[in-house]
Design a protein around this motif. Sequence first.
Motif, short mmCIF file in Angstrom:
data_model
loop_
_atom_site.label_atom_id
_atom_site.label_comp_id
_atom_site.label_asym_id
_atom_site.label_seq_id
_atom_site.Cartn_x
_atom_site.Cartn_y
_atom_site.Cartn_z
N SER A 5 0.80 -1.22 0.00
CA SER A 5 0.00 0.00 0.00
C SER A 5 0.84 1.28 0.00
O SER A 5 0.28 2.38 -0.10
CB SER A 5 -0.96 0.02 1.21
OG SER A 5 -0.24 0.33 2.39
N HIS A 6 2.17 1.14 0.10
CA HIS A 6 2.99 2.36 0.20
C HIS A 6 4.43 2.07 -0.18
O HIS A 6 5.14 1.36 0.54
CB HIS A 6 2.93 2.91 1.63
CG HIS A 6 3.45 4.31 1.78
ND1 HIS A 6 2.63 5.37 2.08
CD2 HIS A 6 4.70 4.83 1.71
CE1 HIS A 6 3.35 6.48 2.17
NE2 HIS A 6 4.61 6.17 1.95
N ALA A 7 4.86 2.63 -1.32
CA ALA A 7 6.26 2.50 -1.74
C ALA A 7 6.64 3.77 -2.48
O ALA A 7 5.77 4.58 -2.83
CB ALA A 7 6.43 1.28 -2.65
N HIS A 8 7.93 3.94 -2.70
CA HIS A 8 8.42 5.11 -3.44
C HIS A 8 9.26 4.63 -4.62
O HIS A 8 10.48 4.73 -4.59
CB HIS A 8 9.23 6.01 -2.51
CG HIS A 8 8.44 6.57 -1.36
ND1 HIS A 8 7.57 7.62 -1.51
CD2 HIS A 8 8.37 6.20 -0.07
CE1 HIS A 8 7.01 7.89 -0.34
NE2 HIS A 8 7.47 7.04 0.55
N LEU A 9 8.58 4.10 -5.63
CA LEU A 9 9.28 3.54 -6.79
C LEU A 9 9.96 4.61 -7.63
O LEU A 9 10.82 4.30 -8.46
CB LEU A 9 8.31 2.74 -7.66
CG LEU A 9 7.67 1.52 -7.00
CD1 LEU A 9 6.71 0.84 -7.97
CD2 LEU A 9 8.73 0.54 -6.51
N GLY A 91 -1.61 12.15 -0.80
CA GLY A 91 -0.65 12.05 0.30
C GLY A 91 0.76 11.86 -0.21
O GLY A 91 1.00 11.95 -1.41
N GLU A 92 1.72 11.63 0.63
CA GLU A 92 1.44 11.52 2.02
C GLU A 92 1.52 12.89 2.67
O GLU A 92 2.41 13.69 2.36
CB GLU A 92 2.41 10.54 2.71
CG GLU A 92 3.88 10.86 2.44
CD GLU A 92 4.80 9.77 2.93
OE1 GLU A 92 4.99 9.65 4.15
OE2 GLU A 92 5.33 9.04 2.08
N ILE A 93 0.57 13.14 3.56
CA ILE A 93 0.49 14.42 4.25
C ILE A 93 0.49 14.15 5.75
O ILE A 93 0.17 13.05 6.18
CB ILE A 93 -0.78 15.21 3.85
CG1 ILE A 93 -2.05 14.38 4.11
CG2 ILE A 93 -0.71 15.61 2.38
CD1 ILE A 93 -3.35 15.14 3.84
N LEU A 152 -3.45 5.55 7.95
CA LEU A 152 -2.31 5.99 8.74
C LEU A 152 -1.16 5.10 8.31
O LEU A 152 -1.12 3.91 8.66
CB LEU A 152 -2.58 5.81 10.23
CG LEU A 152 -3.32 6.91 11.00
CD1 LEU A 152 -2.46 8.15 11.14
CD2 LEU A 152 -4.66 7.25 10.40
N HIS A 153 -0.26 5.65 7.49
CA HIS A 153 0.80 4.80 6.91
C HIS A 153 1.96 4.67 7.88
O HIS A 153 2.21 5.55 8.69
CB HIS A 153 1.21 5.38 5.54
CG HIS A 153 2.59 5.91 5.47
ND1 HIS A 153 3.67 5.10 5.22
CD2 HIS A 153 3.08 7.15 5.63
CE1 HIS A 153 4.76 5.84 5.22
NE2 HIS A 153 4.45 7.08 5.47
N CYS A 154 2.64 3.54 7.78
CA CYS A 154 3.81 3.28 8.63
C CYS A 154 3.47 3.60 10.09
O CYS A 154 4.19 4.32 10.76
CB CYS A 154 4.99 4.12 8.16
SG CYS A 154 6.57 3.49 8.69
N THR A 202 5.58 -1.58 2.33
CA THR A 202 7.04 -1.65 2.48
C THR A 202 7.64 -0.29 2.85
O THR A 202 8.63 -0.23 3.55
CB THR A 202 7.71 -2.09 1.16
OG1 THR A 202 7.31 -1.21 0.12
CG2 THR A 202 7.35 -3.54 0.85
N ASP A 203 7.06 0.81 2.32
CA ASP A 203 7.71 2.13 2.37
C ASP A 203 9.07 2.06 1.66
O ASP A 203 9.99 2.80 1.97
CB ASP A 203 7.87 2.65 3.80
CG ASP A 203 7.94 4.18 3.86
OD1 ASP A 203 7.68 4.84 2.84
OD2 ASP A 203 8.27 4.72 4.93
N ALA A 204 9.17 1.13 0.70
CA ALA A 204 10.42 0.97 -0.06
C ALA A 204 10.80 2.30 -0.71
O ALA A 204 9.93 3.04 -1.14
CB ALA A 204 10.21 -0.09 -1.16
ZN LIG Z 1 6.43 7.24 2.33
#
Ligand SMILES: [Zn+2]
Length: 264
Positions: A5-9, A91-93, A152-154, A202-204
């Motif tokens: 649900s959350h990565a920075h490719l 987001g992310e905010i 609410l990520h991470c 992952t927040d990769a």
């Molecule tokens: Zn992030």
Amino acid sequence: MLIDSHAHLEMAAFKEDLEEVIRRAKESGVEYVFTVGTEKKDWNRVLEIANSHPGIYAVLGVHPHNAKEIDDRTYPILKELCQNKKVRAYGEIGLDFFRNLSPRELQITRFREQIRLALELDLPIVVHDREAHHETLDILKSERAERNGGILHCFSGDYRMAQACLDMGFSISIPGTITFKDTGPFQEMVRKLPLESLLIETDAPFLAPVPFRGKRNEPSFVRYTAQRIADVKGIPFEKVAEATTNNALRVFRLKEADSGRCSR
Ligand SMILES: [Zn+2]
Ligand SMILES: [Zn+2]
């Protein structure tokens, strides 16, 4: 099937081998990845990646670190880019009182503004909160962000905060830190949280789970996080995979058919 649900490719860490990284994700059953553009220079790259890969979706906004860079042109640009069908959330905010790369008062102002903008765009929000649990919750409540809904990520708050977020209809996204030996209280909290409220991420390229701790993270590793949740809850991996997938599809308002290549 799994969803990261959350990565920075779009980040430089993936510049050399993005196609390989995406291929490995699909081979590991990670059918959807939500890649998050946190500042202006990244938004077009995020959209380019999402538009050219089935199953990759975009989330656009201004990270609290970059709050000080917001000017008159920022929101009009975002409004336009968010019309792209691949953009599934705003987001992310939020607030980052750990690194404080933008002044706190400004972070608060920009957080509020962006919750309102997301509502106008009819997008759920992805919230970043680091060492600002109390203030984050306060703002979500006073802006009536339950109208947006989101993630609410991470997540790094405690059980009480998690409950308050769930009461507002938000979901909690669990990062790879749950696989770390030294996160006992966090694991205990996840054990108590209802599976129907959880997503995995992952927040990769950051926060790689064990056995890759300290290395570059990538979406295929999200299965280690799912496995650890299954272990702490004492339930089968498949149950975690199914529930977190359904939750993500619901939060991001997607139908499985959209990807065209889901196994079920
Ligand atoms: Zn992030
Ligand atoms: Zn974040």
